[in-house]
Scaffold this motif. Structure first.
Motif, PDB file in Angstrom:
ATOM      1  N   ALA A 168       0.818  -1.217   0.000  1.00 11.27           N
ATOM      2  CA  ALA A 168       0.000   0.000   0.000  1.00 11.27           C
ATOM      3  C   ALA A 168       0.848   1.262   0.000  1.00 11.27           C
ATOM      4  CB  ALA A 168      -0.933  -0.003   1.213  1.00 11.27           C
ATOM      5  N   HIS A 169       2.081   1.144   0.466  1.00  9.13           N
ATOM      6  CA  HIS A 169       2.982   2.292   0.524  1.00  9.13           C
ATOM      7  C   HIS A 169       4.011   2.278  -0.610  1.00  9.13           C
ATOM      8  CE1 HIS A 169       1.148   2.459   4.506  1.00  9.13           C
ATOM      9  NE2 HIS A 169       1.389   3.755   4.428  1.00  9.13           N
ATOM     10  N   GLY A 170       3.743   1.480  -1.638  1.00  6.89           N
ATOM     11  CA  GLY A 170       4.548   1.520  -2.855  1.00  6.89           C
ATOM     12  C   GLY A 170       5.838   0.738  -2.847  1.00  6.89           C
ATOM     13  N   ASP A 171       6.034  -0.133  -1.861  1.00 11.21           N
ATOM     14  CA  ASP A 171       7.273  -0.924  -1.825  1.00 11.21           C
ATOM     15  C   ASP A 171       6.957  -2.378  -2.170  1.00 11.21           C
ATOM     16  OD1 ASP A 171       9.753  -2.057  -1.391  1.00 11.21           O
ATOM     17  OD2 ASP A 171      10.070  -1.082   0.549  1.00 11.21           O
ATOM     18  N   TRP A 172       6.779  -2.630  -3.466  1.00 12.73           N
ATOM     19  CA  TRP A 172       6.426  -3.963  -3.952  1.00 12.73           C
ATOM     20  C   TRP A 172       7.491  -4.984  -3.572  1.00 12.73           C
ATOM     21  CZ3 TRP A 172       8.140  -7.969  -6.897  1.00 12.73           C
ATOM     22  CH2 TRP A 172       7.183  -8.891  -7.335  1.00 12.73           C
ATOM     23  N   THR A 173       8.757  -4.605  -3.681  1.00 11.75           N
ATOM     24  CA  THR A 173       9.847  -5.547  -3.408  1.00 11.75           C
ATOM     25  C   THR A 173       9.811  -6.032  -1.962  1.00 11.75           C
ATOM     26  OG1 THR A 173      11.205  -4.542  -5.129  1.00 11.75           O
ATOM     27  CG2 THR A 173      12.352  -5.865  -3.480  1.00 11.75           C
ATOM     28  N   ALA A 174       9.674  -5.115  -1.016  1.00  9.70           N
ATOM     29  CA  ALA A 174       9.598  -5.523   0.396  1.00  9.70           C
ATOM     30  C   ALA A 174       8.371  -6.393   0.634  1.00  9.70           C
ATOM     31  CB  ALA A 174       9.565  -4.298   1.304  1.00  9.70           C
ATOM     32  N   ALA A 175       7.250  -6.004   0.039  1.00 11.38           N
ATOM     33  CA  ALA A 175       6.019  -6.788   0.190  1.00 11.38           C
ATOM     34  C   ALA A 175       6.215  -8.201  -0.345  1.00 11.38           C
ATOM     35  CB  ALA A 175       4.867  -6.097  -0.529  1.00 11.38           C
ATOM     36  N   HIS A 176       6.819  -8.314  -1.501  1.00  6.92           N
ATOM     37  CA  HIS A 176       7.030  -9.625  -2.122  1.00  6.92           C
ATOM     38  C   HIS A 176       7.977 -10.480  -1.290  1.00  6.92           C
ATOM     39  CE1 HIS A 176       8.536 -12.443  -5.285  1.00  6.92           C
ATOM     40  NE2 HIS A 176       7.228 -12.564  -5.441  1.00  6.92           N
ATOM     41  N   GLU A 177       9.038  -9.899  -0.780  1.00  3.01           N
ATOM     42  CA  GLU A 177       9.983 -10.657   0.055  1.00  3.01           C
ATOM     43  C   GLU A 177       9.302 -11.224   1.289  1.00  3.01           C
ATOM     44  OE1 GLU A 177      13.238  -7.986   0.788  1.00  3.01           O
ATOM     45  OE2 GLU A 177      13.986  -8.165  -1.271  1.00  3.01           O
ATOM     46  N   GLU A 214      -9.196  -4.994  -3.671  1.00  2.00           N
ATOM     47  CA  GLU A 214      -8.715  -6.279  -3.169  1.00  2.00           C
ATOM     48  C   GLU A 214      -7.815  -6.084  -1.958  1.00  2.00           C
ATOM     49  OE1 GLU A 214      -6.699 -10.447  -4.620  1.00  2.00           O
ATOM     50  OE2 GLU A 214      -6.268  -8.663  -5.811  1.00  2.00           O
ATOM     51  N   ARG A 215      -6.879  -5.144  -2.059  1.00  6.05           N
ATOM     52  CA  ARG A 215      -5.966  -4.908  -0.936  1.00  6.05           C
ATOM     53  C   ARG A 215      -6.745  -4.506   0.314  1.00  6.05           C
ATOM     54  NH1 ARG A 215      -2.492  -1.091  -2.984  1.00  6.05           N
ATOM     55  NH2 ARG A 215      -3.838   0.507  -2.126  1.00  6.05           N
ATOM     56  N   GLU A 216      -7.721  -3.621   0.178  1.00  5.59           N
ATOM     57  CA  GLU A 216      -8.516  -3.197   1.332  1.00  5.59           C
ATOM     58  C   GLU A 216      -9.279  -4.379   1.929  1.00  5.59           C
ATOM     59  OE1 GLU A 216     -12.120  -0.197   2.601  1.00  5.59           O
ATOM     60  OE2 GLU A 216     -10.982   0.294   0.810  1.00  5.59           O
ATOM     61  N   ALA A 217      -9.873  -5.207   1.079  1.00 10.28           N
ATOM     62  CA  ALA A 217     -10.619  -6.385   1.561  1.00 10.28           C
ATOM     63  C   ALA A 217      -9.689  -7.366   2.264  1.00 10.28           C
ATOM     64  CB  ALA A 217     -11.333  -7.056   0.400  1.00 10.28           C
ATOM     65  N   MET A 218      -8.499  -7.546   1.730  1.00 10.02           N
ATOM     66  CA  MET A 218      -7.533  -8.454   2.341  1.00 10.02           C
ATOM     67  C   MET A 218      -7.109  -7.945   3.722  1.00 10.02           C
ATOM     68  SD  MET A 218      -5.192  -9.262  -0.974  1.00 10.02           S
ATOM     69  CE  MET A 218      -4.245 -10.645  -0.338  1.00 10.02           C
ATOM     70  N   ILE A 219      -6.791  -6.664   3.802  1.00 11.30           N
ATOM     71  CA  ILE A 219      -6.372  -6.097   5.093  1.00 11.30           C
ATOM     72  C   ILE A 219      -7.501  -6.227   6.106  1.00 11.30           C
ATOM     73  CG2 ILE A 219      -5.730  -3.974   6.285  1.00 11.30           C
ATOM     74  CD1 ILE A 219      -4.238  -3.163   3.666  1.00 11.30           C
ATOM     75  N   ALA A 220      -8.718  -5.871   5.715  1.00  5.27           N
ATOM     76  CA  ALA A 220      -9.863  -5.974   6.632  1.00  5.27           C
ATOM     77  C   ALA A 220     -10.039  -7.407   7.121  1.00  5.27           C
ATOM     78  CB  ALA A 220     -11.124  -5.470   5.955  1.00  5.27           C
ATOM     79  N   THR A 221      -9.909  -8.365   6.226  1.00  3.85           N
ATOM     80  CA  THR A 221     -10.053  -9.772   6.603  1.00  3.85           C
ATOM     81  C   THR A 221      -8.947 -10.207   7.544  1.00  3.85           C
ATOM     82  OG1 THR A 221     -11.176 -10.309   4.530  1.00  3.85           O
ATOM     83  CG2 THR A 221     -10.103 -12.142   5.694  1.00  3.85           C
ATOM     84  N   LEU A 222      -7.711  -9.845   7.238  1.00  2.49           N
ATOM     85  CA  LEU A 222      -6.581 -10.279   8.049  1.00  2.49           C
ATOM     86  C   LEU A 222      -6.505  -9.567   9.404  1.00  2.49           C
ATOM     87  CD1 LEU A 222      -3.900 -10.616   5.235  1.00  2.49           C
ATOM     88  CD2 LEU A 222      -5.095 -12.467   6.439  1.00  2.49           C
TER      89      LEU A 222
END
Length: 93
Positions: free
Chosen positions: A28-37, A83-91
């Protein structure tokens, strides 16, 4: 945006939850690489779900579909933001 999601995303990275939620915070903060790792480091279904989202965001639909299957989730058809918002809410539950 769901209030709990908004509150979660407003936190600094050091206060973000661990695992899949932390990966989504980075996404959500634009760091795809950190998220993927982070998503790639775990074998659980929630991490696979986030991994699927990240590959969908990347535009790698085939790989995303593989990770959705690993997560036991249907391929999301809406926007990445929804999708990201729904995932965060669920988790967060």
């Amino acid at each position: 945006m769901h209030p709990a999601v908004e509150t979660f995303l407003a936190k600094p990275a050091s206060d973000a939850a661990a695992g899949p939620l932390r990966a989504l915070w980075h996404a959500a903060h634009g760091d795809w690489t950190a998220a993927h790792e982070i998503a790639q480091a775990s074998e659980d279904r929630d991490s696979a779900w986030v991994h699927a989202y990240l590959h969908r965001e990347e535009g790698d639909q085939w790989n995303a579909e593989y990770w959705y299957r690993r997560a036991g989730k249907p391929v999301f058809k809406g926007s990445l933001e929804d999708e990201r918002e729904a995932m965060i809410a669920t988790l967060l539950r």
